[in-house]
Design an enzyme around this catalytic site. Structure first.
Site, mmCIF file in Angstrom:
data_model
loop_
_atom_site.group_PDB
_atom_site.id
_atom_site.type_symbol
_atom_site.label_atom_id
_atom_site.label_comp_id
_atom_site.label_asym_id
_atom_site.label_seq_id
_atom_site.Cartn_x
_atom_site.Cartn_y
_atom_site.Cartn_z
ATOM 1 N N SER A 2 0.914 -1.585 -0.017
ATOM 2 C CA SER A 2 0.250 0.101 -0.104
ATOM 3 C C SER A 2 0.795 0.934 0.025
ATOM 4 O O SER A 2 1.202 1.160 -0.593
ATOM 5 C CB SER A 2 -0.733 -0.022 1.258
ATOM 6 O OG SER A 2 -1.900 1.067 1.601
ATOM 7 N N HIS A 20 -4.354 -0.808 -3.958
ATOM 8 C CA HIS A 20 -6.176 -2.053 -4.038
ATOM 9 C C HIS A 20 -6.291 -1.084 -4.912
ATOM 10 O O HIS A 20 -7.718 -0.984 -4.849
ATOM 11 C CB HIS A 20 -6.037 -0.888 -2.258
ATOM 12 C CG HIS A 20 -5.223 -1.642 -1.580
ATOM 13 N ND1 HIS A 20 -5.316 -2.177 -0.831
ATOM 14 C CD2 HIS A 20 -4.696 0.005 -0.650
ATOM 15 C CE1 HIS A 20 -4.509 -1.757 0.475
ATOM 16 N NE2 HIS A 20 -4.196 -0.435 0.418
#
Length: 239
Positions: free
Chosen positions: A130, A166
């Site tokens: 991330s 994501h």
């Protein structure tokens, strides 16, 4: 050998069971007992994240440590007074998720940004999930500004182009990345799904790994007036 593994989402921070991507990071070091340091700066060095890292990688017989700027040092800490020497001794450095913008500001203030580049150039495997994936690129598509939308952010620039993470779990990320490409506010980018990761050798994608059906990474760029999104082939890891 300069290597970076950018993980779109998953691993010990998101999965309850041992994750194939964490096991793969250990295998990439090619060491029986690799030294792996965790940077949880994007989360403000949350003790919960530090604990999960040491548990997950300790169970894989790694020599674990962490560098924290927001917590008092403990027995697993690399001291802020000596982090350059200790980081250059690592086999891998893993950056966790959280606020990319805030992490970059802290690293630049402490001079860690230049040490991370030095570690990469000396052969230490850099990895992250991330925020810890986006930070390595020229730009990341992030919600670190705490606004209602995702925005491009200048990052460390070790890897060329932009990065979104994501990717398939939130339609707004795709819409925003395509709009940013159309407006030329972010360079040609890689977009990485949850449960997928891209391994770079030097500054080029070498492989995309997936440990869940349908997860992959995409090259996203503008050609004339059209935004092109191309799925990259994946190598399955884990069961």
């Amino acid at each position: 050998m300069r290597r970076i593994l950018a993980i779109g989402g998953g691993g010990f921070m998101m999965e309850d069971a041992p994750s194939p991507i964490d096991q793969h990071i250990v295998s990439l070091t090619a060491k029986a007992r690799p030294r792996i340091c965790y940077l949880a700066t994007p989360s403000g060095d949350l003790p919960e994240h530090l604990g999960k890292f040491h548990a997950a990688y300790g169970d894989m017989d790694c020599e674990t440590s962490h560098l924290a700027f927001f917590r008092q040092p403990d027995s697993k800490s690399i001291l802020t007074t000596d982090f350059r020497t200790r980081l250059l001794e690592q086999d891998a450095i893993y950056v966790g998720g959280g606020n990319t913008k805030s992490a970059l500001a802290v690293w630049r203030e402490w001079g860690l940004d230049s040490v991370l580049r030095e570690a990469w150039e000396s052969g230490v495997l850099l990895a992250g999930m991330s925020a810890g994936a986006m930070c390595w690129y020229e730009a990341g598509l992030t919600d670190s500004f705490w606004g209602a939308a995702y925005r491009p952010l200048d990052c460390l620039g070790l890897l060329p182009g932009g990065c979104a993470v994501h990717y398939s779990s939130d339609p707004q990320r795709r819409e925003t990345l395509h709009a940013a490409q159309q407006a030329a506010t972010i360079p040609p980018s890689i977009a990485i799904d949850d449960f997928a990761a891209a391994l770079y050798m030097s500054t080029s994608v070498d492989s995309v790994f997936s440990w869940r059906e349908g997860s992959t990474a995409y090259q996203v760029y503008r050609e004339h007036e059209t935004v092109i999104e191309t799925a990259l082939p994946v190598k399955r890891i884990g069961r």
